[in-house]
Design a protein around this motif. Structure first.
Motif, PDB file in Angstrom:
ATOM      1  N   ALA A  86       0.946  -0.991   0.050  1.00 56.02           N
ATOM      2  CA  ALA A  86      -0.085   0.122   0.043  1.00 56.02           C
ATOM      3  C   ALA A  86       0.848   1.212  -0.059  1.00 56.02           C
ATOM      4  CB  ALA A  86      -0.891  -0.028   1.323  1.00 56.02           C
ATOM      5  N   SER A  87       2.223   1.110   0.083  1.00 52.85           N
ATOM      6  CA  SER A  87       3.181   2.139  -0.045  1.00 52.85           C
ATOM      7  C   SER A  87       3.546   2.696  -1.226  1.00 52.85           C
ATOM      8  CB  SER A  87       4.298   1.821   0.921  1.00 52.85           C
ATOM      9  OG  SER A  87       3.841   1.585   2.214  1.00 52.85           O
ATOM     10  N   GLU A  88       3.178   3.953  -1.670  1.00 59.65           N
ATOM     11  CA  GLU A  88       3.387   4.583  -2.752  1.00 59.65           C
ATOM     12  C   GLU A  88       4.875   4.472  -3.186  1.00 59.65           C
ATOM     13  OE1 GLU A  88       1.938   6.600  -6.459  1.00 59.65           O
ATOM     14  OE2 GLU A  88       0.910   5.849  -4.697  1.00 59.65           O
ATOM     15  N   LEU A  89       5.728   4.434  -2.236  1.00 56.68           N
ATOM     16  CA  LEU A  89       7.157   4.504  -2.756  1.00 56.68           C
ATOM     17  C   LEU A  89       7.585   3.025  -3.337  1.00 56.68           C
ATOM     18  CD1 LEU A  89      10.016   5.799  -2.481  1.00 56.68           C
ATOM     19  CD2 LEU A  89      10.270   4.557  -0.564  1.00 56.68           C
ATOM     20  N   TYR A  90       7.166   2.202  -2.666  1.00 53.33           N
ATOM     21  CA  TYR A  90       7.404   0.607  -2.821  1.00 53.33           C
ATOM     22  C   TYR A  90       6.740   0.262  -4.252  1.00 53.33           C
ATOM     23  CZ  TYR A  90       7.817  -4.408  -2.773  1.00 53.33           C
ATOM     24  OH  TYR A  90       7.870  -5.648  -3.199  1.00 53.33           O
ATOM     25  N   LEU A  91       5.526   0.880  -4.404  1.00 54.47           N
ATOM     26  CA  LEU A  91       4.974   0.328  -5.787  1.00 54.47           C
ATOM     27  C   LEU A  91       5.546   0.946  -6.908  1.00 54.47           C
ATOM     28  CD1 LEU A  91       1.023   0.907  -4.631  1.00 54.47           C
ATOM     29  CD2 LEU A  91       2.399  -1.136  -4.979  1.00 54.47           C
ATOM     30  N   ARG A  92       6.214   2.483  -6.596  1.00 54.66           N
ATOM     31  CA  ARG A  92       6.872   2.907  -7.933  1.00 54.66           C
ATOM     32  C   ARG A  92       8.140   2.189  -7.998  1.00 54.66           C
ATOM     33  NH1 ARG A  92       4.029   7.665 -10.185  1.00 54.66           N
ATOM     34  NH2 ARG A  92       2.258   7.879  -8.906  1.00 54.66           N
ATOM     35  N   GLY A  95       7.959  -1.001  -9.957  1.00 52.44           N
ATOM     36  CA  GLY A  95       6.912  -0.755 -11.179  1.00 52.44           C
ATOM     37  C   GLY A  95       5.776  -1.180 -11.272  1.00 52.44           C
ATOM     38  N   GLN A  96       5.213  -1.449  -9.997  1.00 53.52           N
ATOM     39  CA  GLN A  96       3.755  -1.810 -10.029  1.00 53.52           C
ATOM     40  C   GLN A  96       2.731  -0.546 -10.338  1.00 53.52           C
ATOM     41  OE1 GLN A  96       2.851  -4.572  -6.671  1.00 53.52           O
ATOM     42  NE2 GLN A  96       4.766  -4.396  -6.140  1.00 53.52           N
ATOM     43  N   LYS A  97       3.240   0.539 -10.047  1.00 55.41           N
ATOM     44  CA  LYS A  97       2.426   1.807 -10.296  1.00 55.41           C
ATOM     45  C   LYS A  97       3.400   2.638 -11.140  1.00 55.41           C
ATOM     46  CE  LYS A  97      -0.489   5.032  -8.037  1.00 55.41           C
ATOM     47  NZ  LYS A  97      -1.149   5.432  -6.724  1.00 55.41           N
ATOM     48  N   GLN A  98       2.703   3.413 -12.073  1.00 57.05           N
ATOM     49  CA  GLN A  98       3.404   3.906 -13.200  1.00 57.05           C
ATOM     50  C   GLN A  98       3.178   5.633 -12.824  1.00 57.05           C
ATOM     51  OE1 GLN A  98       5.376   2.998 -15.678  1.00 57.05           O
ATOM     52  NE2 GLN A  98       4.940   0.893 -14.452  1.00 57.05           N
ATOM     53  N   PRO A  99       4.356   6.444 -13.108  1.00 59.00           N
ATOM     54  CA  PRO A  99       5.218   6.067 -13.482  1.00 59.00           C
ATOM     55  C   PRO A  99       6.529   5.279 -12.892  1.00 59.00           C
ATOM     56  CG  PRO A  99       5.404   8.366 -13.114  1.00 59.00           C
ATOM     57  CD  PRO A  99       4.224   7.833 -12.556  1.00 59.00           C
ATOM     58  N   ALA A 100       6.987   4.343 -13.110  1.00 55.89           N
ATOM     59  CA  ALA A 100       8.010   3.597 -12.331  1.00 55.89           C
ATOM     60  C   ALA A 100       9.155   4.561 -11.988  1.00 55.89           C
ATOM     61  CB  ALA A 100       8.525   2.408 -13.183  1.00 55.89           C
TER      62      ALA A 100
END
Length: 127
Positions: A86-92, A95-100
């Motif tokens: 659920a952490s934006e930093l980890y997702l980015r 590459g699970q959330k764009q922009p990577a």
């Protein structure tokens, strides 16, 4: 020329002494730490070397110190302690959330990503 060499040597000495006085260097861990992950020892060097060039305040996000990392952006936090997914930093960085992230830079090494994931999963403490 002699004065220039003294100035450079003096500057290098000062940087070395300041680094030692501040508790270490910006060396990134070569392996995933075992046990408790430390922000200062394990996570901060990764952020300083790979993220702060762009996230030293752009878009309201500072990734240089624990307090500013935990503050996130004016819109939302980037770390949810205990929950990497659920952490934006980890997702980015995964590459699970764009922009990577990092945009235009080399992707973080797997051990760097895992270090950050573990730190968040362990509660994202300032230790």
């Amino acid at each position: 020329m002699q004065m220039w060499r003294r100035l450079v040597a003096g500057s290098l000495l000062a940087i070395t002494l300041l680094t030692a006085a501040c508790g270490g260097s910006n060396e990134e861990p070569a392996e995933v730490p075992t046990g408790e992950v430390s922000f200062k020892k394990h996570v901060q060097p990764i952020l300083l070397r790979n993220c702060v060039g762009c996230h030293g305040g752009s878009a309201g996000l500072w990734l240089d110190r624990y307090e500013t990392v935990m503050e996130g952006t004016p819109r939302a936090p980037v770390i949810i302690p205990g929950d990497p997914d659920a952490s934006e930093l980890y997702l980015r960085i995964t590459g699970q959330k764009q922009p990577a992230m990092p945009i235009g830079g080399r992707k973080l090494r797997p051990e760097q990503i895992e270090t950050i994931r573990l730190w968040i999963a362990q509660g994202a403490k300032d230790n």
